[in-house]
Design an enzyme around this catalytic site. Structure first.
Site, PDB file in Angstrom:
ATOM      1  N   SER A 690       0.840  -1.184   0.000  1.00 27.62           N
ATOM      2  CA  SER A 690       0.000   0.000   0.000  1.00 27.62           C
ATOM      3  C   SER A 690       0.890   1.255   0.000  1.00 27.62           C
ATOM      4  O   SER A 690       1.699   1.427  -0.908  1.00 27.62           O
ATOM      5  CB  SER A 690      -0.954  -0.029   1.193  1.00 27.62           C
ATOM      6  OG  SER A 690      -1.954   0.932   1.062  1.00 27.62           O
ATOM      7  N   ASP A 767      -8.683  -4.127  -7.059  1.00 26.22           N
ATOM      8  CA  ASP A 767      -8.391  -3.228  -5.940  1.00 26.22           C
ATOM      9  C   ASP A 767      -9.217  -1.952  -6.099  1.00 26.22           C
ATOM     10  O   ASP A 767      -8.943  -1.130  -6.977  1.00 26.22           O
ATOM     11  CB  ASP A 767      -6.887  -2.915  -5.930  1.00 26.22           C
ATOM     12  CG  ASP A 767      -6.431  -2.266  -4.633  1.00 26.22           C
ATOM     13  OD1 ASP A 767      -7.248  -1.592  -3.993  1.00 26.22           O
ATOM     14  OD2 ASP A 767      -5.262  -2.435  -4.270  1.00 26.22           O
ATOM     15  N   HIS A 800      -7.721  -4.804  -2.276  1.00 26.25           N
ATOM     16  CA  HIS A 800      -6.485  -4.288  -1.709  1.00 26.25           C
ATOM     17  C   HIS A 800      -5.846  -5.251  -0.704  1.00 26.25           C
ATOM     18  O   HIS A 800      -4.640  -5.207  -0.474  1.00 26.25           O
ATOM     19  CB  HIS A 800      -6.753  -2.937  -1.042  1.00 26.25           C
ATOM     20  CG  HIS A 800      -5.521  -2.130  -0.784  1.00 26.25           C
ATOM     21  ND1 HIS A 800      -4.642  -1.759  -1.774  1.00 26.25           N
ATOM     22  CD2 HIS A 800      -5.008  -1.622   0.362  1.00 26.25           C
ATOM     23  CE1 HIS A 800      -3.653  -1.060  -1.259  1.00 26.25           C
ATOM     24  NE2 HIS A 800      -3.847  -0.965   0.032  1.00 26.25           N
TER      25      HIS A 800
END
Length: 829
Positions: A690, A767, A800
């Site tokens: 991330s 995502d 994600h």
């Protein structure tokens, strides 16, 4: 704050085992809540702890550069203890037991606090008391029920405030990160009454009769007396207009939850958001391998309204519904471009709303009188002065009580005081001689805001970093004695605590989260006697332990757990000539021998997002320990400049220029470790997910292979123009105002990657947070510059968290085995 995918349930901040999977449509939930003031404690900090997947060693070729890692897993240390492996992490060998205890609030609990809580035991939901062990009230028995000849599974139970009725959710479907949809029933006197299906939110009124619910983005009122929907409060709900429910960006970045409506304390009024995202652009996400696709030959295309940096945000307006007048009033004191970040009732008809501009430079606090329609006034305007306003959710109402020196209603807020976040007490009457009082100050920070307020004794409880920025201790301050802070937990020992209070703040669930094995205990803060043996708390009497984790204590005796060593690193001088001092920890491998020369690889893990923290003294045995044990590597985690809990100056240096000093600090740390004679400087790697994936790429770009030889980037942002507006503009302003900053902060220097021996990129195609578009744009940049020294792994239909179809097992297996190849020098052949 979500801190752009920093949510501890789904991001790989400490690489824990994903215990609940986002793509499961039916999720068992034993979260039982009652009333809006319910405190739910699930030991959330344990989402730091465990992790992922299984491992089998892979054979590699040896190019002769340094010691070769074993082809298969080594299970024992020299002294015969077991090493940490994926297998025993995965089977929860090191997972502490966590007992959920959920306090509930009844109409008289603030004055007569019996420490009521809801529990689920032997398939029975019941109310118990920590004060009276004989007290028990059954709410519901069973895990399923039949209605109209159809069987339903109980997914969640919510008791009414007076505990006579129960709201039950079934047929739960997952929405985005926090939201769900389900079928709701009211259970009373052994009878079920169906409200409706496909409901996104349902909340009891404090009057225990009404239930507000949201369906199809419209708000309805259900009467549990007549068992019918009595009012339709809004009529304009649609795919573009959200009433009482957040859209994607408000759910992810602002409210960090699924609810955008709030009952007044007596249930006479209902405040709610009306979010219009007509002007927000759509982002398409294709799904390729969904099991329920009607035509598997073509991908399923889903579109979400996703405001990217500089583009149109949703328009949000605060509305008040007056139940007696059956009237909705809109508060028009906010601009279309502003963000309403927090709503708190501060009286039976008074409400405050925190509003910021879209770049979070200026905070405006608006006071609204619900009894006077849409009348509102500005009570505070505060500028960020070079930093930004983080979103808070713990502003706490302080009711007036002249017998206790509280002449007016008020609230306690988290406000910067001399560069550190502290508690300030404000009265709602701005004409008073002293409208605010600074309760705490100093070069330390209060975390999140107040934890509880004791109305009887005027004590404000809070978690803070007063002892150390890597620890969390519990304290209190009295409204009549500001600045005099009292410790509740024992500061003589290192500790990281969280706390949950009963409705009247008499009873405390104290959660010790580390650095040693966690435990939970219930404490009576107003007991006349104290503990003879101090453990955790130095104030109050321990009634009993909820969990001691003795089984885990015994299990750990068989293992050689690589210890985390916490320290401050001095990385060098900043541009002003001041020392750069950062928090860090290292994990040394089993049987570490500092006399070895040019021997140990170094595995850096980084997150590094603004106001985040990874160097925290919590208990956890996971992926980092697997790396140290199985790859004989030194693991290093550095919270560089820009991270949280070290003051405004330390974190706000990244404003307008993300990725710069953060990457510099990782490079300086790698340089520092490379100077150790036992470190193999050719085997220093960096891994992040991330924001950490972004930081990994920016560090490799800046370093160009000088110190970091390998990197693993998972689900990274590569260009801040591609990420959502609310998060990005808080730290970067808009691209219209800061075009040079956006250009500099994206991953753009492809030729710098040519001198990195090898790097790995991984991303999920579905995502919804950090779009796969980021990695595709980066790959295109590499193609255009003839860069080929990298590997890619794509996960179909994973979001994600990368979990769909066994992806979470594969992603961590891939990382470990890839790093093994890197440390063996296979990529240099």
């Amino acid at each position: 704050m979500s801190d752009f995918a920093r949510d501890e349930e789904t991001d790989a901040a400490e690489f824990r085992l994903q215990l609940s999977k986002p793509h499961e449509h039916r999720r068992r939930s034993f979260l039982v809540t009652a009333c809006l003031s319910l405190s739910t404690v699930l030991f959330s900090a344990y989402l730091f702890i465990s992790i992922i997947s299984s491992l089998k060693g892979s054979g590699t070729l040896n190019n002769g550069s340094g010691p070769r890692l074993p082809n298969k897993q080594i299970d024992y240390t020299k002294d015969g203890l077991l090493k940490v492996s994926f297998a025993n992490v995965r089977n929860r060998t090191f997972q502490p037991e966590v007992k959920p205890l959920q306090w509930i609030s009844t109409p008289d609990s603030h004055k007569n606090d019996k420490g009521l809580y809801v529990t689920f035991e032997n398939d029975t939901y019941s109310v118990r008391s920590v004060l009276d062990e004989s007290y028990s009230k059954t709410l519901f028995e069973g895990t399923s029920f039949t209605y109209d000849s159809k069987n339903y599974t109980v997914d969640a139970v919510v008791a009414s405030p007076e505990l006579s009725k129960v709201l039950i959710r079934s047929e739960t479907e997952k929405g985005w990160r926090h939201s769900t949809f389900g079928t709701y029933f009211v259970y009373e006197n052994d009878s079920f009454h169906k409200i409706d299906s496909e409901i996104s939110i349902a909340k009891w009124s404090p009057n225990s009769r009404d239930i507000v619910y949201v369906k199809g983005n419209d708000i309805y009122l259900y009467s549990s007396d007549s068992h019918e929907t009595s009012k339709r409060i809004t009529n304009d709900g649609s795919e573009l207009v959200f009433n009482g429910k957040p859209d994607w960006v408000y759910e992810e970045e602002v409210l960090e939850g699924d609810t955008a409506l709030w009952w007044s304390p007596t249930g006479d009024y209902l405040a709610f958001f009306k979010i219009n995202e007509t002007s927000v652009e759509e982002f398409p996400i294709p799904y390729f391998v969904q099991e329920n696709q009607t035509n598997s030959a073509y991908p399923e295309l889903r579109k979400i309204k996703y405001p990217k940096s500089g583009s149109s945000n949703p328009i949000n307006k605060l509305n008040i519904y007056d139940l007696s007048a059956d009237k909705v009033s809109q508060i028009d004191s906010t601009s279309d471009d502003s963000l309403i970040t927090e709503v708190t009732w501060v009286g039976n008809h008074e409400i405050i709303a925190k509003v910021s501009d879209r770049s979070s430079d200026i905070l405006t606090v608006i006071m609204v009188d619900a009894a006077d329609g849409s009348r509102s006034e500005v009570s505070r305007i505060e500028e960020s002065d070079g930093g930004w306003w983080e979103i808070t959710h713990k502003t706490t109402f302080v009711p007036k009580d002249k017998s206790r020196s509280r002449s007016y209603n008020g609230y306690i807020d988290l406000v910067p005081v001399d560069g550190y976040n502290h508690l300030v007490y404000f009265t709602t009457n701005v004409t008073t001689e002293i409208p605010s009082v600074v309760l705490t100050s100093g070069e330390w920070e209060v975390v999140d805001g107040p934890a509880a307020f004791d109305e009887e004794f005027n004590n404000v409880y809070f978690i803070a970093t007063k002892k150390s920025s890597t620890e969390r201790h519990l304290y209190y301050v009295n409204l009549e004695r500001p600045q005099k802070v009292y410790a509740v937990t024992d500061e003589r020992l290192n500790g990281y605590y969280s706390a949950s209070f009963s409705a009247g703040a008499r009873f405390l669930l104290l959660n010790y989260l580390g650095p040693d094995v966690p435990y939970q205990k219930i404490i009576d803060l107003k007991s006349d006697t104290k503990d003879k043996n101090i453990r955790g708390n130095i104030i109050g009497k321990t009634l009993y332990y909820l969990e001691k984790n003795e089984k885990l204590h015994n299990s750990l005796k068989r293992y050689a757990i690589p210890a985390r060593i916490f320290r401050e690193l001095t990385l060098g001088k900043d541009q002003n000539g001041s020392d750069i001092i950062v928090n860090s920890y290292e994990i040394l491998p089993n049987d570490f021998d500092p006399s070895l020369k040019n021997h140990y690889p170094v595995f850096f893990f980084a997150y590094g997002g603004p106001n985040s923290q990874q160097v925290a003294q919590t208990f956890g045995i996971g992926f980092n320990q697997v790396i140290a044990s199985q790859l004989d590597a030194i693991v290093v985690v550095v919270d560089g400049r820009g991270t949280g809990f070290k003051g405004k100056e330390f974190r706000s240096i990244v404003r307008g220029n993300l990725g710069d000093v953060e990457s510099t600090d990782q490079i300086l740390a790698a340089k520092l470790y490379g100077q150790n004679s036992y470190v193999n400087k050719e085997k220093i790697s960096l891994f992040g997910w991330s924001y950490g994936g972004y930081l990994t790429l920016k560090t490799l770009e800046k370093d160009a292979g000088k110190h970091f030889k390998y990197g693993v980037s998972v689900a990274p942002v590569t260009d801040w123009l591609l990420y959502d507006s609310v998060y990005t503009e808080r730290y970067m302003h808009t691209p219209q105002k800061n075009p040079e900053g956006y250009d500099k902060c994206k991953v753009h220097n492809a030729t710098a990657f040519a001198t990195v021996p090898r790097f790995l990129l991984m991303h999920g195609t579905a995502d919804d947070n950090v779009h796969f578009q980021n990695s595709l744009k980066y790959l295109d940049l590499l193609n255009l510059n003839n860069i080929e020294n990298y590997d890619v792994h794509v996960f179909p239909d994973s979001d994600h968290s990368i979990q769909y179809h066994n992806a979470n097992v594969i992603v961590f297996n891939k990382i470990l085995n890839w790093i093994r190849h890197a440390y063996n020098g296979d990529f240099l052949l």
